[in-house]
Design a protein around this motif. Structure first.
Motif: not given
Length: 262
Positions: A48-50, A55-56, A196-197, A202-204
Motif C-alpha cells: 500500500v505504501a509503495v 500515486g503521489a 484519485a490515485g 498524497l494523503v496516505r
C-alpha cells in the motif's frame, strides 16, 4: 463550473479561518496518513505504501509534462492538417492552463501558510494549501485527455449533413465535428482514476491534508473548463469546405453552319 468555484471558496475560507471543516479534515488525515519511509518487505502495508508513493509521484511536473506535450503537439498537427480554422486554440489553452497552476497555487500557499500533516515547520512564504501536485496532475492529465478527444473528433471523416439537390446543384455541406460520447466517457473515467490515485497517495504518505487535495481539484476544474470551452469553440467553426473536384468536361458539339436561303 459555478459549483466548483463555490466549493473552492468554502474550503479556502474554512482553512483560513480554522473552521470545523478544517478540524474534521485534520482528524481524518491523522487516521489515514502513514509518515516516514516506505516499509520494506512483502507485507500488505508495504504494498500500500509503495502504491501510495507511486500515486503521489504521478503529480510531479516531471511525470505530467511529457504526456501533455505530446498531446499538444499531436492536436496542433492534426488540426493544422485538416485545415481547422482555430486549430491552435485548444493546444494553446491547454498549455496556458498548466502554466497557470503555479501562478495560482503559489500565492495561495504563501497567503494561508498552512502547516503540513507531519507537523514540520514551513518555510517563509510557503504552505500546504492547495496542493501543487494535485493541481498539476488534474490540469495536466485532464488537458491531455481533452486534447486526445479533440484530436479524435477532428480526424474522423466529416459526416454529410445535407445532400446536394438536382435543382440547386449546391455541393453537400458537412456538419461540424463533435467529440464522440464514448471518447468523453473514457476520458473522464481515466481522469478520475488518475486523480484519485494521486490524491490518495498524497494523503496516505502524509504529504498533504485531504482538503489540500480537494481544493486543488476545484481549482483545476475551473482551469479545465477553459480548455473544454476552447475545444467547443474550435469544433464549432467548420474547416474550409474542399473545392469540388472537376471531372473531364464533355466535348462541345460543333455548331452546324447555317444554310443559305435560296
Amino acid at each position: 463550473m459555478g459549483g466548483a468555484a463555490l466549493l473552492f471558496v468554502l474550503i479556502t475560507w474554512q482553512v483560513a479561518a480554522h473552521g470545523p471543516l478544517r478540524a474534521l479534515d485534520e482528524r481524518l488525515s491523522h487516521d489515514m496518513a502513514q509518515h516516514g519511509a516506505v516499509p520494506s518487505g512483502h507485507s500488505v502495508s508495504a504494498l500500500v505504501a509503495v502504491l501510495a508513493e507511486f500515486g503521489a509521484d504521478l503529480g510531479d511536473a516531471v511525470a505530467v509534462l511529457p504526456p501533455l506535450a505530446v498531446a499538444v503537439a499531436v492536436a496542433a498537427r492534426c488540426g493544422y492538417r485538416v485545415r481547422l480554422r482555430l486549430w491552435w486554440l485548444p493546444p494553446l489553452t491547454a498549455a496556458l492552463a498548466l502554466g497557470a497552476v503555479p501562478a495560482l497555487v503559489a500565492p495561495l500557499k504563501a497567503w494561508l501558510g498552512r502547516p503540513g500533516p507531519n507537523g514540520a515547520p514551513i518555510a517563509s512564504g510557503n504552505g500546504y494549501y492547495p496542493s501543487g501536485h494535485a493541481a498539476t496532475a488534474a490540469v495536466g492529465y485532464g488537458a491531455a485527455l481533452l486534447l486526445i478527444a479533440f484530436t479524435w473528433a477532428i480526424t474522423r471523416p466529416p459526416a454529410p449533413s445535407e445532400a446536394p439537390t438536382a435543382a440547386s446543384g449546391a455541393p453537400p455541406t458537412t456538419a461540424p465535428p463533435t467529440v464522440p460520447r464514448a471518447a468523453w466517457w473514457w476520458s473522464m473515467a481515466v481522469l478520475v482514476c488518475l486523480n484519485a490515485g494521486v490524491g490518495l497517495g498524497l494523503v496516505r504518505r502524509g504529504y498533504h491534508w485531504p482538503l489540500d487535495v480537494l481544493g486543488s481539484w476545484c481549482l483545476s476544474a475551473l482551469l479545465l473548463s477553459c480548455v473544454a470551452w476552447s475545444m467547443g469553440r474550435a469544433l464549432s467553426v467548420n474547416r474550409p469546405a474542399p473545392a469540388p473536384a472537376r471531372g473531364p468536361q464533355p466535348p462541345r458539339a460543333s455548331p452546324t453552319p447555317a444554310t443559305p436561303d435560296r
